[in-house]
Scaffold this active site. Structure first.
Site, short mmCIF file in Angstrom:
data_model
loop_
_atom_site.label_atom_id
_atom_site.label_comp_id
_atom_site.label_asym_id
_atom_site.label_seq_id
_atom_site.Cartn_x
_atom_site.Cartn_y
_atom_site.Cartn_z
N LYS A 301 0.82 -1.23 0.00
CA LYS A 301 0.00 0.00 0.00
C LYS A 301 0.85 1.27 0.00
O LYS A 301 0.48 2.30 -0.57
CB LYS A 301 -0.90 0.01 1.24
CG LYS A 301 -1.98 -1.05 1.23
CD LYS A 301 -3.16 -0.61 0.41
CE LYS A 301 -4.25 -1.67 0.40
NZ LYS A 301 -5.26 -1.42 -0.64
N GLU A 323 -10.31 6.99 2.85
CA GLU A 323 -11.23 6.07 3.52
C GLU A 323 -10.44 4.81 3.83
O GLU A 323 -9.44 4.51 3.16
CB GLU A 323 -12.43 5.75 2.63
CG GLU A 323 -12.22 4.63 1.63
CD GLU A 323 -11.20 4.94 0.54
OE1 GLU A 323 -11.09 6.12 0.15
OE2 GLU A 323 -10.52 4.00 0.09
N SER A 588 1.95 -9.77 -0.92
CA SER A 588 1.62 -8.34 -0.81
C SER A 588 1.83 -7.76 0.58
O SER A 588 2.00 -6.56 0.72
CB SER A 588 0.18 -8.13 -1.26
OG SER A 588 -0.68 -8.97 -0.51
#
Ligand SMILES: O=C(O)c1ccccc1NCC(=O)[C@H](O)[C@H](O)COP(=O)(O)O
Length: 605
Positions: A301, A323, A588
């Site tokens: 991320k 969000e 990930s």
């Protein structure tokens, strides 16, 4: 495209060739050939060949016993049979654990039905030119004949291929074409290759085809029929401002320099590409993990938030809104806002705030304001609605979206920022195997940002199979699932046309997965397009399968994966691989954040 150079013998010539990114080298053990290695061929020569280059012994109607003795002596990985060997002869070699290539000499009269008996007994076929000799004739055959080949066994194309054939080779298409086998077309003298010419051939054949942009977003923000910007009029100015600026900024030298510096010195890139020996053994192939779990904050991320915060700065924005569902994107956003000293407001469903207390505390510690969304189910969907409301009311703010979702240009912008993943995979694989392309890239998909990043530089490389793994929760038909592509329909969510899950009245359904990061009722429009065109294969994995896969990785490789990444790993169990496949799984994120779930769901933890 794999490349095999056949007919080697000379030690210094072989040494020079070893510096090239070859996949296979061949030695002729047929005494009537001008390239015969000879009776006293030195076994030290084949020992000096690096392991990633596979050694092929070429035989013509030789007794199996002799073949196996020589295979052992010269450490051959593959036996290539060029004579009248029967399927049983091939099977006998295969049963000894060595790979088998069976060569067939083709002309217009070739009966392809002959091959049926050989499929099981051979790993690959090699299609050569019909000639009086058994091979190495230097003659080409009419490749059009191969249209008739509908079998399942992949093949090498062979017969007189030389440097002048680069364009023809690139234009030739067949779903089972696996590699090229070259020999006399590159010879200075029998068994001595022109190294410069071989190198030129490798470079030209592997030069990336000009991208046809079949899978890239178009200027209107669509991937095929998916994407676009379906937004309320009040948001139009904000989205247009971003659309007009994002490419100019991303492509600027200053951004590229600042972004690279942050990726290298703050995020911790490049992340390693780890070959995992035990997992490779378990699946009988070569498995590599792209270690996004080793980035700062522990997941991919951050690649995106670092990029978007720079874009926000260049656009003069001082207030960031985001969000978050489980809190991971919220934490990654709060992190970069702290780094750049920008105000950070994170909307989060009230229920999620309750469920994700550690991440809420992290965001607060990093200086972000966490605002509860108390409408609807009080989860991600409702948090997104609140963030959009805020953006309309505060157009000077920058809305930092965490996945390849939302109105154009977000899916494309986030994909580009995550594409560092596949850029590094290409560079790392080239060093490791000599070939930037693996056979498979596997990644989990919620909104789809880690998968978009891992796939990006392979989208137009059709020989690389892309596998996207959705979370099926308690099962695709259980009503408790997040497998959007598997059970969803076309619809509109968060400003784009894509695939989503909805009920009979068209209401978006609440998704479910044990993994918070995959718990999304839609999917990025790029992925909807990859599914529709068949470019990516979509698999689904249940909660339990993901938990099992997490345990396997933890106990066989000493790596605790995030639950999201465990879905990608679990897909390995549903697939079959060849021994020499190269399989990249995008790991990930790391599993620390999921320890509470692991402790609850796995016995004896
Ligand atoms: O190369 C030889 O002399 C040979 C002799 C007998 C059986 C096989 C042989 N070569 C096998 C190969 O793999 C060749 O690369 C293939 O036949 C194509 O050769 P070329 O037409 O010279 O490119």
């Amino acid at each position: 495209m794999k490349i095999k150079v056949c007919g080697l013998r000379d030690k210094s010539n072989i040494k020079e060739l070893m510096a090239l990114p070859l996949d296979y080298v061949g030695f002729i053990f047929y005494s009537k050939s001008a390239r015969y290695v000879g009776d006293d061929f030195d076994a030290e020569i084949t020992k000096m060949i690096p392991l990633h280059i596979r050694k092929v012994g070429v035989f013509v109607n030789e007794a199996a016993e002799k073949i196996l003795t020589l295979a052992k002596k010269y450490q051959l990985d593959v036996i290539q049979l060029h004579g009248d060997e029967s399927p049983e002869d091939c099977q006998q070699i295969k049963d000894s654990g060595i790979e088998v290539f069976k060569a067939f000499q083709l002309n217009e009269d070739f009966q392809f039905e002959r091959l049926e008996a050989y499929h099981k007994a051979c790993d690959y076929f090699l299609f050569d030119t019909k000639s009086d000799s058994y091979g190495g004739s230097g003659e080409k055959f009419n490749w059009e004949i191969l249209k008739k080949y509908k079998g399942e066994t992949p093949f090498f194309l062979s017969g007189g291929i030389g440097i002048d054939d680069v364009e023809a080779v690139k234009a030739f298409q067949h779903s089972k074409l696996f590699g090229l086998d070259v020999n006399s077309g590159f010879e200075r003298s029998p068994a001595v290759k022109n190294v410069v010419l071989v190198e030129e051939f490798l470079k030209s054949v592997r030069k990336k085809k000009m991208s046809n942009n079949k899978y890239a977003v178009n200027e209107r923000g669509y991937y095929g029929q998916f994407g676009g910007a379906y937004i309320p009029e009040l948001l139009r100015a904000n989205v247009d401002e971003l659309r007009e600026n994002y490419l100019k900024i991303i492509n600027s030298e200053k951004f590229q320099k600042d972004y690279k510096r942050l990726l290298d010195t703050y995020v911790g890139r490049p992340t390693p590409l780890t070959k995992v020996a035990n997992l490779s053994k378990r699946f009988g192939t070569n498995i590599y993990l792209k270690r996004e779990d080793l980035t700062h904050t522990g997941a991919h991320k951050i690649n995106n938030t670092v990029g978007q915060i720079l874009i926000a700065k260049y656009m003069g924005k001082t207030r960031i809104i985001a969000e978050t569902g489980a809190g991971q994107h919220g934490v990654a956003t709060a992190t970069v806002c702290a780094l750049f000293g920008l105000e950070c407001i994170v909307y989060m469903g009230a229920l999620d705030i309750e469920r994700q207390a550690p991440n809420v505390a992290r965001m607060k510690m990093l200086g972000a304001k966490v605002v509860p969304a108390i409408s609807g189910n009080q989860t991600l969907k409702d948090a997104t609605n609140e963030a959009i409301r805020d953006w309309i009311a505060n157009p000077h703010s920058f809305y930092l979206i965490g996945s390849v979702v939302g109105p154009h240009p977000y899916p494309d912008m986030v994909t580009r920022l995550q594409s560092i993943i596949s850029k590094e995979i290409r560079e790392q694989l080239t060093k490791e195997t000599g070939n930037p392309n693996p056979n498979y890239v596997i990644a989990c998909v919620g909104g789809g940002s880690n998968a978009a990043g891992a796939f990006y530089h392979y989208l137009d490389e059709e020989d690389v199979k892309l596998v996207a793994v959705e979370a099926s929760g308690l099962g695709v038909n259980s009503g408790e699932t997040a497998a959007t592509i598997t059970i969803g329909d076309i619809g509109f969510i968060h400003g784009s046309k894509t695939m989503l899950m909805h009920d009979e009245d068209g209401q978006i359904t609440e998704p479910y997965s044990i993994s918070a990061g995959l718990d999304y009722p839609g999917v990025g429009p790029l992925h909807a397009h990859l599914a529709e065109t068949g470019r990516a294969q979509f698999l689904s994995v249940t909660d339990q399968e993901a938990l099992d896969a997490a345990m396997v990785l933890a106990q066989s490789e000493g790596i605790i994966p995030a639950l999201e990444s465990a879905h990608a790993l679990a897909a390995l169990e549903q697939m079959t691989f060849r021994k020499d496949d190269v399989v990249v799984v995008n790991l990930s994120g790391r599993g620390d954040k999921d320890m509470e779930t692991y402790m609850k769901e796995i016995n004896n933890l």
